[in-house]
Motif scaffolding. Structure first.
Motif, short mmCIF file in Angstrom:
data_model
loop_
_atom_site.label_atom_id
_atom_site.label_comp_id
_atom_site.label_asym_id
_atom_site.label_seq_id
_atom_site.Cartn_x
_atom_site.Cartn_y
_atom_site.Cartn_z
N ASP A 151 -87.54 -68.52 -39.42
CA ASP A 151 -87.71 -69.97 -39.37
C ASP A 151 -86.83 -70.60 -40.44
OD1 ASP A 151 -88.59 -72.64 -39.58
OD2 ASP A 151 -90.59 -72.09 -38.85
N THR A 152 -85.79 -71.33 -40.04
CA THR A 152 -84.84 -71.91 -40.99
C THR A 152 -85.41 -73.08 -41.79
OG1 THR A 152 -83.92 -73.33 -39.26
CG2 THR A 152 -82.85 -71.19 -39.62
N SER A 153 -86.58 -73.59 -41.40
CA SER A 153 -87.17 -74.70 -42.15
C SER A 153 -88.06 -74.24 -43.30
CB SER A 153 -87.97 -75.61 -41.20
OG SER A 153 -89.08 -74.91 -40.68
N ASN A 154 -88.61 -73.01 -43.21
CA ASN A 154 -89.50 -72.56 -44.28
C ASN A 154 -89.25 -71.14 -44.75
OD1 ASN A 154 -90.66 -70.93 -42.29
ND2 ASN A 154 -92.27 -72.42 -41.85
N GLY A 155 -88.33 -70.41 -44.12
CA GLY A 155 -87.99 -69.07 -44.56
C GLY A 155 -88.93 -67.98 -44.08
N THR A 200 -83.07 -75.75 -46.56
CA THR A 200 -82.81 -74.96 -45.36
C THR A 200 -82.67 -73.50 -45.77
OG1 THR A 200 -80.42 -75.26 -45.51
CG2 THR A 200 -81.65 -76.85 -44.15
N TRP A 201 -82.96 -72.62 -44.85
CA TRP A 201 -82.94 -71.19 -45.10
C TRP A 201 -82.05 -70.51 -44.07
CZ3 TRP A 201 -86.12 -69.03 -48.97
CH2 TRP A 201 -87.03 -69.92 -49.55
N SER A 202 -81.43 -69.41 -44.49
CA SER A 202 -80.67 -68.58 -43.55
C SER A 202 -80.81 -67.12 -43.96
CB SER A 202 -79.19 -68.98 -43.53
OG SER A 202 -78.60 -68.77 -44.80
N ILE A 203 -80.52 -66.22 -43.03
CA ILE A 203 -80.63 -64.79 -43.30
C ILE A 203 -79.58 -64.06 -42.48
CG2 ILE A 203 -82.32 -64.30 -41.48
CD1 ILE A 203 -83.74 -62.44 -43.54
N SER A 204 -79.17 -62.90 -43.00
CA SER A 204 -78.23 -62.08 -42.23
C SER A 204 -78.94 -61.58 -40.97
CB SER A 204 -77.74 -60.91 -43.09
OG SER A 204 -78.83 -60.21 -43.67
N THR A 205 -78.19 -61.05 -40.03
CA THR A 205 -78.71 -60.66 -38.72
C THR A 205 -79.92 -59.74 -38.84
OG1 THR A 205 -76.50 -60.81 -37.82
CG2 THR A 205 -78.11 -59.61 -36.51
N LEU A 206 -81.01 -60.12 -38.15
CA LEU A 206 -82.26 -59.36 -38.20
C LEU A 206 -82.36 -58.41 -37.01
CD1 LEU A 206 -84.68 -62.25 -39.20
CD2 LEU A 206 -84.12 -60.24 -40.58
N PRO A 207 -83.25 -57.42 -37.09
CA PRO A 207 -83.46 -56.51 -35.95
C PRO A 207 -83.93 -57.27 -34.71
CG PRO A 207 -84.50 -55.65 -37.94
CD PRO A 207 -84.06 -57.05 -38.25
N SER A 208 -83.71 -56.69 -33.56
CA SER A 208 -84.10 -57.30 -32.28
C SER A 208 -85.60 -57.57 -32.25
CB SER A 208 -83.72 -56.36 -31.14
OG SER A 208 -84.11 -56.90 -29.91
N GLY A 209 -85.95 -58.80 -31.83
CA GLY A 209 -87.35 -59.19 -31.73
C GLY A 209 -87.90 -59.89 -32.95
N TYR A 235 -81.63 -57.19 -46.17
CA TYR A 235 -81.06 -58.41 -45.60
C TYR A 235 -80.91 -59.46 -46.70
CZ TYR A 235 -82.54 -55.93 -41.47
OH TYR A 235 -82.70 -54.97 -40.52
N THR A 236 -79.91 -60.30 -46.57
CA THR A 236 -79.66 -61.35 -47.55
C THR A 236 -80.26 -62.66 -47.06
OG1 THR A 236 -77.61 -60.31 -48.26
CG2 THR A 236 -77.89 -62.63 -48.81
N VAL A 237 -81.14 -63.24 -47.88
CA VAL A 237 -81.76 -64.53 -47.59
C VAL A 237 -81.11 -65.57 -48.50
CG1 VAL A 237 -83.91 -65.86 -47.60
CG2 VAL A 237 -83.95 -63.44 -47.00
N THR A 238 -80.74 -66.71 -47.91
CA THR A 238 -80.11 -67.79 -48.68
C THR A 238 -80.91 -69.07 -48.49
OG1 THR A 238 -77.93 -66.79 -48.35
CG2 THR A 238 -77.98 -69.10 -49.02
N ALA A 239 -81.21 -69.73 -49.61
CA ALA A 239 -81.91 -71.02 -49.59
C ALA A 239 -80.94 -72.09 -50.09
CB ALA A 239 -83.14 -70.98 -50.47
N THR A 240 -80.88 -73.22 -49.38
CA THR A 240 -80.02 -74.33 -49.77
C THR A 240 -80.90 -75.54 -50.02
OG1 THR A 240 -78.24 -73.46 -48.39
CG2 THR A 240 -78.06 -75.75 -49.11
N GLY A 241 -80.75 -76.15 -51.19
CA GLY A 241 -81.57 -77.30 -51.54
C GLY A 241 -80.77 -78.31 -52.34
N VAL A 242 -81.46 -79.29 -52.89
CA VAL A 242 -80.78 -80.36 -53.63
C VAL A 242 -80.12 -79.84 -54.91
CG1 VAL A 242 -82.25 -82.20 -52.71
CG2 VAL A 242 -82.94 -81.00 -54.79
#
Length: 194
Positions: free
Chosen positions: A15-19, A2-11, A33-40
């Motif tokens: 995609d949390t499934s592929n980044g 799974t992927w997550s990111i800090s708040t992005l600009p408007s618009g 921006y900070t991108v975080t990937a979580t895996g096994v």
């Protein structure tokens, strides 16, 4: 994963499934921006810089690698410990014809004459709809990709300086993303252009 990111600009969407980052921005901006990937194997984070401008940044983003394995012609892709990143820069164009020079090309790292790999990516503005003929010419190995890693041309396998063509459909006026991979084997002073 799974992927997550800090708040992005408007618009802008993420995609949390592929980044993948995409969307239509509401205004111009620039930020980190900070991108975080979580895996096994745990969690990893990195920062990315996102620049939203009124036009695309000119040139091709280029990554130059040294090839660490002389058997690279046998591999369908060059990643991991097969290559070592040496330089990241922006190249104005990709037009390097055959030459008798012992230096690769003006903007390439000076030690790049044999066993190197380059990845270029950027946008081409296409103003006419229809089927475009794309031609990739190189010695040694090269590939052309479109958006979403769509393989358009594969001319891989350490060969002589030759061309391969493909048809690319353009549905509307705009900017289209492309990525080129190029690997040079020995000192045949090979060149590439698209």
């Amino acid at each position: 994963h799974t992927w997550s990111i800090s708040t992005l600009p408007s618009g802008i969407t993420f995609d949390t499934s592929n980044g993948y980052i995409g969307g239509i921005p509401a205004s111009t901006s620039s930020g980190v921006y900070t991108v975080t990937a979580t895996g096994v194997n745990g969690v990893a984070s990195t920062t990315v810089r996102i620049v939203i401008a009124n036009t695309y940044i000119p040139g091709f983003h280029a990554k130059y690698y040294k090839i660490m394995d002389a058997n690279h012609c046998l591999y369908p892709a060059l990643k991991g410990n097969v290559v070592s990143l040496k330089s990241i820069q922006v190249d104005d164009n990709i037009n390097h014809p055959l030459s008798a020079s012992t230096h690769l090309w003006d903007n390439a790292p000076s030690e790049f004459t044999t066993y190197f790999y380059v990845e270029w990516d950027g946008y081409l503005k296409m103003e006419v709809t229809g089927n475009w003929k794309m031609r990739l010419t190189c010695s040694s190995s090269c590939k052309l990709f479109g958006a979403d890693d769509q393989l358009l041309i594969s001319h891989w396998g350490c060969h002589e300086y030759t061309s391969v063509e493909a048809t690319y459909p353009v549905s509307g006026n705009g900017y289209y993303y492309f990525r080129i991979e190029y690997a040079q084997n020995t000192e045949e002073i090979g060149r590439a252009h698209v």
